[in-house]
Write an enzyme that holds these catalytic residues in place. Structure first.
Site: not given
Length: 735
Positions: A631-633
């Protein structure tokens, strides 16, 4: 330069480990022929250890010398690695030193990417950030000049094998061949590919500019046989048709698939018949029933039932019943041996093995489970924990095997599939007390789950085509010839799909939507995407930031780094440091605090960058379906001024509903326990300016437009903090 020597101890050690010879592949082709892309696509998924020797980067990331390339190649080969020589190598003299570099302990291959000059020139002119800085207008003259000296390779130069590719179909076939070449595999020697006798030198730049077509290309690969080589042996040595003897008498469809011996192979033990005491007659009936159901759906993939005992009753029963059903013995057979040493001790190459596991998915006990966990080392237990903590009877879970595992490096095993069958042993948990109605139902489910998991692996390995290949070998390679050809190019979909891809897509539809899941609700986890090795980079960075130098912030919860291929002037990634959060779909209400932390960190960095350049505007968000694990923003400026933004997928992944604003994700998870996701099909929508929403036929025109567009951002983006800009700036007008 003297042929390098590999000491006898090294030879003995390689022999003991069951590894084949290292291979040196000399790539031959003009700039723009796709040599680097060829290396990239093979090395991305191959189980054989490869090293790319490129003169453009050999000097610590900068251009170096031929001598440095020779030294680097010799060093890699002595370590037992195979190498790609990524230079133009267009004439015999340029190739000679590399051929002389090694002796018979290394196989010498040549792959000639003999593509039309028009195609090579168009690629070279259009590319940006080339390693050797050969791009733009100067590239056309260089390519033209180099092609005048082209000499295609001949076997009498000293090669064991030559492959000539004259079109994109040939190139893909060669990529498939070397991708499938495992650590212990060997390709047949000889000359593969067809050359036209009148195609001595391709068209130069002047003919190209006059829009004359290049010489025709053959779409078919040469099927080489012993008769072929003998019939050509009397030709002149300097003829373009020279062939030399080939060890194998027959070889069909060279380059597409090597043979069934190199096909994806699942080795599996009989489930539940050993420690769980399941009736052998009933078990053998179910094995043959499920094999018959799946074997033809798997294309050229193979299923192998394995047992340690030469006098195994289950093997005898299954062999007899499979023969009665006329099941293809090339696609399903039995094998006596240790399932953890099938290649080193038995010469059988199986890239996937099944483990008859326990419900806890832990090492220990006896039999197959203990043997596989012991042979694979601690990395298997760690990789298994990432997937699930437990397993229900009748279910299976696919676990990619880390390359550091001895099973991977020594036996060529890339995946282990844990499967749990029914128990009839009162000394073990969940005994069914001889309820064979329920037991047979569970055993059928177990084999279905096992074969579905194998099918997902086969499908993943048959579809290595990524954006880079699509761009290099399809729509993006053609020169724009006025606005009309530009419009046509914008309408093309760069689809890279071999006949095998089509076969397996059909297979997936037949099996249903659950193929490829590593578990379901009964395992305590949800289905997970099968991530390729190239897609694991962010996960490794998040879990082991100390190994990476590009980290700009690190805490217990997150890691921040600059995107390696930024799609705008400023493009940062905020990674979650939590196991099991591969993508936005995995996020639940329990992760709300983490989402807020990621947003807060991203906002802090956006404000820091704004203090350095207040003309920027930022947006924070997630891709609905990410291409990379963990998960990466994204924290990305809205100028989209970057050479890495090259195609429709890149643009629409940030400028369509596919990109989910961080503030909206937080609201949705807070209220509903999950985020709303958008389908990947949205990425194929037309190109539109993110400010004025005007449509554009291609990326160059879109970029030219947005560089000067002063229209306000959509009103929706200006609400709820979706856009971040400096105080005093009018985001409506970008000033």
């Amino acid at each position: 330069m003297e042929a390098m020597e590999i000491d006898s101890a090294g030879k003995d050690e390689a022999k003991e480990e069951g590894k084949g010879k290292p291979v040196m592949v000399i790539l031959i082709g003009a700039p723009g022929s796709g040599k680097s892309t060829f290396c990239d696509l093979v090395m991305r998924v191959s189980t054989r250890p490869w090293v790319r020797i490129c003169q453009d980067t050999i000097g610590n990331g900068k251009a170096g010398t031929k001598k440095q390339c020779l030294t680097g190649a010799a060093s890699a080969l002595k370590e037992g690695k195979s190498v790609f020589i990524d230079r133009c190598n267009l004439d015999r003299e340029q190739r000679a030193d590399f051929v002389k570099l090694v002796g018979p302990e290394v196989e010498k291959h040549a792959v000639a990417l003999d593509l039309p000059a028009k195609l090579c020139i168009s690629r070279s002119v259009k590319r940006t950030e080339h390693e050797g800085n050969l791009q733009g207008g100067k590239a056309a003259a260089v390519v033209n000049r180099m092609l005048q000296k082209k000499e295609l390779p001949k076997l009498n130069e000293g090669y064991d094998r030559i492959t000539v590719c004259q079109d994109e179909k040939d190139v893909q076939a060669a990529i498939n061949t070397y991708t499938a070449l495992g650590p212990s595999d060997k390709l047949p020697p000889g000359f593969f590919g067809q050359k036209k006798s009148d195609a001595k030198v391709q068209l130069g730049i002047m003919k190209f500019l006059k829009k004359k077509d290049p010489p025709g290309c053959s779409d078919t690969m040469m099927n080489v046989s012993l008769e072929d080589t003998q019939s050509h042996a009397t030709k002149e040595k300097d003829s373009n048709q020279v062939f030399e003897s080939c060890e194998e008498p027959k070889m069909a469809s060279v380059g597409c698939s090597i043979s069934l011996e190199n096909a994806p192979t699942l080795a599996f033990p009989s489930i539940s018949t050993a420690d769980f005491h399941f009736n052998l007659e009933k078990a053998s009936d179910i094995i043959v029933e499920k094999v018959e159901e799946y074997v033809n759906k798997l294309g050229n993939a193979r299923l192998v039932l394995v047992d340690l005992s030469q006098n195994s009753k289950i093997l005898s029963l299954v062999r007899a019943k499979a023969a009665e059903k006329n099941i293809d013995s090339k696609k399903f057979f039995t094998f006596v041996g240790n399932i953890t040493k099938l290649y080193s001790e038995g010469g059988l190459h199986c890239n996937v093995i099944a483990n008859a596991t326990n419900w806890r998915l832990k090492p220990g006990g006896g039999g197959v489970n203990a043997a596989i966990f012991s042979a694979a080392g601690p990395t298997l237990e760690t990789a298994t924990k990432v997937k699930a903590e437990s397993l229900s009877s009748g279910k299976a879970i696919v676990v990619p095997l880390p390359s550091s595992s001895p099973l991977f490096s020594g036996e060529g095993v890339t995946h282990v599939i844990h499967v749990l069958g029914p128990n009839m042993n009162p000394q073990r948990p969940n005994c069914l007390d001889n309820d064979y109605v329920k037991g047979c139902k569970i055993l059928r489910e177990a084999y279905s789950s096992l074969f579905d998991g194998f099918a997902s692996i086969v499908r993943t390995q048959e579809e290595p085509c990524k954006d880079k290949f699509e761009k290099e070998f399809k729509g993006e390679v053609q020169l724009e010839q006025g606005s009309r050809s530009g419009d046509q190019k914008a309408k093309r979909e760069a689809v890279c799909e071999t006949d095998m891809n089509k076969k397996f897509k059909s297979f997936v539809k037949e099996l249903g939507p659950n193929v490829g899941s590593s578990g379901d609700g009964n395992t305590g986890g949800q289905s997970r995407k099968a991530w390729g090795s190239w897609a694991q980079a962010l996960y490794d960075t998040a879990m082991h930031p100390e190994r990476h130098k590009n980290i700009i912030e690190m805490s217990d919860d997150v890691v921040v780094l600059n995107d390696l291929y930024p799609k705008a002037q400023k493009h940062l990634l905020v990674l979650a440091r939590v196991e099991g959060l591969d993508r936005l779909e995995d996020v639940k209400k329990e992760h709300l605090t983490l989402l807020k932390t990621m947003h807060s960190v991203g906002l802090k960095w956006a404000e820091k960058l704004l203090s350095e350049n207040n003309s920027l505007t930022f947006r924070l968000g997630y891709h609905s379906v990410p291409s990379m694990r963990q998960l990466h923003l994204h924290v990305i400026s809205q100028d989209f001024d970057s050479n890495h933004l090259k195609n429709k997928k890149h643009w629409n992944s940030f400028n369509s509903p596919f990109f989910r604003d961080s503030v909206d994700v937080i609201d949705e998870v807070s209220q509903n326990g999950k985020a709303i996701l958008k389908d990947e099909n949205i990425l194929s929508m037309e190109l539109r300016c993110h400010r004025c929403r005007s449509a554009h036929p291609n990326i160059p025109r879109l970029k030219a437009h947005i560089s000067s567009c002063q229209a306000p951002f959509p009103a929706f983006w200006l609400q709820n903090g979706r856009l971040v800009f400096s105080e005093g700036k009018d985001a409506n007008h970008g000033i």
